[in-house]
Design an enzyme around this catalytic site. Structure first.
Site, short mmCIF file in Angstrom:
data_model
loop_
_atom_site.label_atom_id
_atom_site.label_comp_id
_atom_site.label_asym_id
_atom_site.label_seq_id
_atom_site.Cartn_x
_atom_site.Cartn_y
_atom_site.Cartn_z
N ASP A 34 0.87 -1.17 0.00
CA ASP A 34 0.00 0.00 0.00
C ASP A 34 0.91 1.23 0.00
O ASP A 34 2.08 1.14 0.37
CB ASP A 34 -0.91 0.02 1.24
CG ASP A 34 -2.18 0.83 1.00
OD1 ASP A 34 -3.26 0.22 0.86
OD2 ASP A 34 -2.09 2.07 0.91
N ASP A 51 3.97 3.27 -4.13
CA ASP A 51 3.03 4.13 -4.85
C ASP A 51 2.83 3.50 -6.23
O ASP A 51 3.78 3.36 -7.00
CB ASP A 51 3.64 5.53 -4.96
CG ASP A 51 2.74 6.49 -5.72
OD1 ASP A 51 1.72 6.04 -6.27
OD2 ASP A 51 3.09 7.68 -5.76
N LEU A 52 1.61 3.12 -6.53
CA LEU A 52 1.35 2.39 -7.79
C LEU A 52 1.67 3.22 -9.02
O LEU A 52 1.84 2.68 -10.12
CB LEU A 52 -0.10 1.90 -7.83
CG LEU A 52 -0.49 0.87 -6.76
CD1 LEU A 52 -1.97 0.56 -6.85
CD2 LEU A 52 0.35 -0.39 -6.90
N GLY A 73 -5.30 1.70 -5.21
CA GLY A 73 -5.71 2.85 -6.02
C GLY A 73 -6.75 3.69 -5.32
O GLY A 73 -7.03 3.52 -4.13
N ASN A 112 -18.73 -1.60 -9.64
CA ASN A 112 -20.05 -1.43 -10.27
C ASN A 112 -20.15 -0.05 -10.93
O ASN A 112 -21.04 0.16 -11.75
CB ASN A 112 -21.15 -1.63 -9.24
CG ASN A 112 -21.26 -0.48 -8.23
OD1 ASN A 112 -22.04 0.45 -8.44
ND2 ASN A 112 -20.50 -0.51 -7.15
N TYR A 136 -13.86 7.96 -11.62
CA TYR A 136 -13.50 6.69 -10.97
C TYR A 136 -14.02 5.50 -11.80
O TYR A 136 -13.28 4.55 -12.09
CB TYR A 136 -14.07 6.68 -9.55
CG TYR A 136 -14.06 5.36 -8.85
CD1 TYR A 136 -12.87 4.78 -8.43
CD2 TYR A 136 -15.26 4.68 -8.59
CE1 TYR A 136 -12.86 3.55 -7.78
CE2 TYR A 136 -15.26 3.46 -7.94
CZ TYR A 136 -14.07 2.91 -7.53
OH TYR A 136 -14.07 1.70 -6.90
N LYS A 140 -11.95 2.47 -13.86
CA LYS A 140 -12.16 1.03 -13.72
C LYS A 140 -12.50 0.41 -15.09
O LYS A 140 -12.11 -0.72 -15.38
CB LYS A 140 -13.27 0.74 -12.70
CG LYS A 140 -12.90 1.14 -11.27
CD LYS A 140 -11.74 0.32 -10.74
CE LYS A 140 -11.44 0.61 -9.28
NZ LYS A 140 -10.30 -0.17 -8.76
N ARG A 174 -30.23 1.02 -1.44
CA ARG A 174 -29.42 0.62 -2.60
C ARG A 174 -28.59 -0.61 -2.29
O ARG A 174 -28.43 -1.52 -3.10
CB ARG A 174 -28.54 1.79 -3.03
CG ARG A 174 -27.57 1.45 -4.15
CD ARG A 174 -26.79 2.67 -4.62
NE ARG A 174 -25.77 2.28 -5.57
CZ ARG A 174 -24.52 1.96 -5.22
NH1 ARG A 174 -24.12 2.01 -3.96
NH2 ARG A 174 -23.66 1.59 -6.15
#
Ligand code: 15L
Length: 267
Positions: A34, A51-52, A73, A112, A136, A140, A174
């Site tokens: 992380d 750090d990705l 992320g 989702n 975001y 994805k 939801r």
């Protein structure tokens, strides 16, 4: 020679924190990574701060692993440049490092929010068109397309999990459709890692919710049967039934509040 451990990116995040001991119990060893520090390491666990967005560091990190659970992320909507470096560049760095190091299997924590602008009256499956509901969600969607490319062109094996809402218990109406119980998330990861063969796979990450919008019947490689069902919380969450305004953007579309955030269409 002992087998290399699995790598979990995003190990300090909400899901990572829950998954670490579970993965260690099942697989015996784990590399947790992380950008934030982790200090409560468990037996068998190694921590690598990374750090990705730093491709060189990611390559060093990935070289130590046998398979990758990519949960790292930005996990909610944010300004574009933040999402770009953490999720677009970050996911590219992870997949590219996997290719360079001969690592085949990756489980990508998608979301989702790749399909968030579908109405809640629509049932979706793996072939439904993407309708991201923010930067975001777009990041994805990029990750899923990148996964498709790395499978088709480089022979990687990548499962993209369109995770709904993975929290201890559903908190609102939801979530009765989107909830993914932690135990079901874990069994999904195990199923992805155990599948004898894996190509490019899209799986909706939700428990066996009565009110689901998602259908996993087109899954080709991974056999997974979620056990929990958010419906057991329905009477407590909605004692007077669902009285929400169905024309509200956050109710009308599957991505909920991600859809209404910055929404300024007038029609
Ligand atoms: C996500 O992708 C987020 O990471 C999580 O924080 C939740 O907001 C979830 O979606 C959701 O849609 O409920």
């Amino acid at each position: 020679m002992t087998a290399k451990p699995i790598l979990l990116t995003g190990a300090a995040g909400a899901l990572g924190r829950w998954l670490r001991p579970q993965l260690l119990a099942r697989y015996g060893s784990l590399i947790s990574s992380d950008v934030a520090p982790i200090t409560d390491l468990l037996p068998g666990e190694t921590f690598v701060q990374c750090d990705l967005a730093d491709g060189v560091a990611v390559e060093r990190l990935v070289a130590q692993a046998s398979a990758i659970l990519h949960f790292g992320g930005q996990s909610v909507e944010a300004p574009f440049h933040r999402v770009m470096s953490a999720n677009i560049l970050g996911t590219y760095n992870v997949f590219e490092a996997a290719k360079l190091n001969g690592i085949k299997r990756i489980v990508f924590a998608s979301s989702n929010h790749v399909i968030g602008f579908h109405e809640t009256t629509t049932r979706l499956d793996a072939d439904s068109v993407m309708k991201p509901d923010g930067f975001y969600g777009v990041s994805k969607a990029f990750g899923e397309n990148l996964a498709s490319l790395y499978v088709d062109k480089h022979g990687l094996e990548i499962a993209c999990l369109r995770i709904g809402t993975s929290i201890p218990e559903p908190k609102d109406a939801r979530h009765l459709s989107t909830w993914l119980a932690f135990e079901d998330l874990l069994s999904l990861l195990e199923a992805c890692l155990a599948a004898p063969k894996l190509g490019f796979e899209i799986i909706y990450g939700a428990s066996a919710n009565d009110r689901t919008w998602w259908d996993n019947s087109k899954t080709k490689y991974v056999t997974w049967t979620p056990k929990d069902n958010a419906e057991r919380f329905a009477a407590t969450l909605l004692p007077n039934g669902d009285q929400r305004d169905q024309s509200d953007i956050a109710v009308r579309f599957q991505g909920g509040p991600f859809c209404s955030q910055n929404y300024d269409r007038k029609d």
